[in-house]
Motif scaffolding. Structure first.
Motif, PDB file in Angstrom:
ATOM      1  N   MET A 125       0.840  -1.202   0.000  1.00 19.95           N
ATOM      2  CA  MET A 125       0.000   0.000   0.000  1.00 19.95           C
ATOM      3  C   MET A 125       0.872   1.249   0.000  1.00 19.95           C
ATOM      4  O   MET A 125       2.078   1.185   0.228  1.00 19.95           O
ATOM      5  CB  MET A 125      -0.859   0.029   1.273  1.00 19.95           C
ATOM      6  CG  MET A 125      -1.810  -1.117   1.453  1.00 19.95           C
ATOM      7  SD  MET A 125      -2.897  -0.838   2.885  1.00 19.95           S
ATOM      8  CE  MET A 125      -1.719  -0.882   4.255  1.00 19.95           C
ATOM      9  N   PRO A 126       0.274   2.428  -0.221  1.00 14.08           N
ATOM     10  CA  PRO A 126       0.994   3.673   0.060  1.00 14.08           C
ATOM     11  C   PRO A 126       1.332   3.722   1.547  1.00 14.08           C
ATOM     12  O   PRO A 126       0.811   2.923   2.340  1.00 14.08           O
ATOM     13  CB  PRO A 126      -0.032   4.755  -0.305  1.00 14.08           C
ATOM     14  CG  PRO A 126      -1.052   4.087  -1.148  1.00 14.08           C
ATOM     15  CD  PRO A 126      -1.095   2.664  -0.707  1.00 14.08           C
ATOM     16  N   PRO A 127       2.210   4.642   1.967  1.00  8.94           N
ATOM     17  CA  PRO A 127       2.472   4.791   3.402  1.00  8.94           C
ATOM     18  C   PRO A 127       1.153   4.849   4.171  1.00  8.94           C
ATOM     19  O   PRO A 127       0.221   5.552   3.761  1.00  8.94           O
ATOM     20  CB  PRO A 127       3.243   6.102   3.479  1.00  8.94           C
ATOM     21  CG  PRO A 127       3.938   6.189   2.158  1.00  8.94           C
ATOM     22  CD  PRO A 127       2.982   5.607   1.159  1.00  8.94           C
ATOM     23  N   PHE A 128       1.093   4.112   5.281  1.00  2.00           N
ATOM     24  CA  PHE A 128      -0.197   3.895   5.956  1.00  2.00           C
ATOM     25  C   PHE A 128      -0.017   3.969   7.467  1.00  2.00           C
ATOM     26  O   PHE A 128       0.814   3.259   8.053  1.00  2.00           O
ATOM     27  CB  PHE A 128      -0.732   2.519   5.566  1.00  2.00           C
ATOM     28  CG  PHE A 128      -2.167   2.249   5.943  1.00  2.00           C
ATOM     29  CD1 PHE A 128      -3.160   2.218   4.983  1.00  2.00           C
ATOM     30  CD2 PHE A 128      -2.523   1.998   7.265  1.00  2.00           C
ATOM     31  CE1 PHE A 128      -4.484   1.955   5.326  1.00  2.00           C
ATOM     32  CE2 PHE A 128      -3.830   1.739   7.620  1.00  2.00           C
ATOM     33  CZ  PHE A 128      -4.823   1.711   6.636  1.00  2.00           C
ATOM     34  N   ILE A 129      -0.808   4.837   8.104  1.00  5.19           N
ATOM     35  CA  ILE A 129      -0.818   4.964   9.562  1.00  5.19           C
ATOM     36  C   ILE A 129      -2.215   4.634  10.063  1.00  5.19           C
ATOM     37  O   ILE A 129      -3.208   5.168   9.553  1.00  5.19           O
ATOM     38  CB  ILE A 129      -0.419   6.382  10.008  1.00  5.19           C
ATOM     39  CG1 ILE A 129       1.018   6.684   9.591  1.00  5.19           C
ATOM     40  CG2 ILE A 129      -0.579   6.542  11.519  1.00  5.19           C
ATOM     41  CD1 ILE A 129       1.463   8.113   9.900  1.00  5.19           C
ATOM     42  N   ALA A 130      -2.305   3.763  11.057  1.00  2.00           N
ATOM     43  CA  ALA A 130      -3.590   3.396  11.639  1.00  2.00           C
ATOM     44  C   ALA A 130      -3.676   3.913  13.070  1.00  2.00           C
ATOM     45  O   ALA A 130      -2.808   3.618  13.897  1.00  2.00           O
ATOM     46  CB  ALA A 130      -3.772   1.879  11.623  1.00  2.00           C
TER      47      ALA A 130
END
Length: 267
Positions: A125-130
């Motif tokens: 995925m693109p850079p991903f922050i949860a």
């Protein structure tokens, strides 16, 4: 032989959300798609933290409980239209799962239906922050995403290492407003994760240790968290518990309870 996998960085504890902007900047973000629920609770906080680090954002909040194929593809359209290059998911399992679907399609193309099953994607995925706001699903740190196909009346399980977030946040201050019934439901979900992982046929000493500690914490702190949502110690311990349960089932998988529950969701 067995492997063990989880996000690169995981922030836990009271006030840890203050690191969000720095982490988004480190990942190269310049414009974020913020995926969240219809209430948009805590969205203003996230937007400000991003802005303070020089990152613009656009909010996608048309995510329903048990996100659908349409929710995912509408989010992809907005991501591309706004020229975003990072995704921030805010909420519980539904917004985070929807955001994972958006990220998967943003880089791999096609339909989210193409990725049902195990490790079907080719690109991360693109850079991903949860940013997690419930203590239950552990979607903020797992390789699982559940998307509802309304045409087939099926909850699709997408199990793919590429949907693992780069960074996760579990700040118990974001969980204080969660009502008692949701605290109980998400806590029991975490307990089920831990138990199913513990009895899994592919469990390991590492997953067992995480599952056992999760069960211990839930048995001690779930009831106090339900009784008093502002009990910050109970909220923090439940955040640790659901994360530990996620560590366990992310690698040992789940069992019949979740398999049956996914089918019963349409009855």
């Amino acid at each position: 032989m067995y492997g063990y996998f989880m996000p690169t960085e995981n922030f836990m504890g009271i006030g840890c959300l203050s690191e969000l902007g720095k982490q988004a900047k480190t990942l190269g973000g310049t414009k974020a798609l913020l995926v969240t629920g219809k209430s948009r609770r805590n969205s203003e906080t996230i937007v400000k933290l991003l802005k303070d680090s020089g990152i613009d954002s656009v909010i996608y909040s048309d995510v329903q409980p048990n996100p659908t194929v349409k929710n995912v593809h509408d989010g992809v359209d907005l991501y591309k239209k706004e020229n975003c290059n990072i995704i921030v998911a805010l909420g519980g399992g539904s917004p985070i799962d929807c955001a994972k679907g958006i990220g998967l399609i943003a880089t791999n193309g096609g339909s989210i239906k193409d990725y049902e099953g195990l490790d079907k994607s080719k690109k991360p995925m693109p850079p991903f922050i949860a940013v997690n706001t419930t203590a239950g699903t552990a979607s903020e740190m797992t390789r699982f995403t559940i998307i509802t196909d309304t045409d087939r009346h099926v909850k699709m399980a997408i199990v793919d290492w590429h949907v693992t977030p780069n960074v996760s946040f579990n700040d118990p201050e974001l969980m204080i407003s969660m009502p008692a019934h949701l605290t109980a439901a998400t806590g029991m979900d975490a307990l089920t994760h831990a138990i199913e992982a513990y009895v899994s046929t592919i469990a390991t000493p590492i997953t067992d240790s995480a599952a056992i500690k999760a069960i211990e914490l839930i048995s001690k702190y779930l009831r106090p968290a339900v009784a008093n949502g502002e009990n910050i110690e109970a909220r923090e311990k439940m955040a640790y518990a659901e994360f530990l349960a996620g560590m366990a089932f992310n690698n040992a998988s789940l069992g019949n309870v979740h398999a049956m529950a996914h089918q019963l969701a349409f009855l």
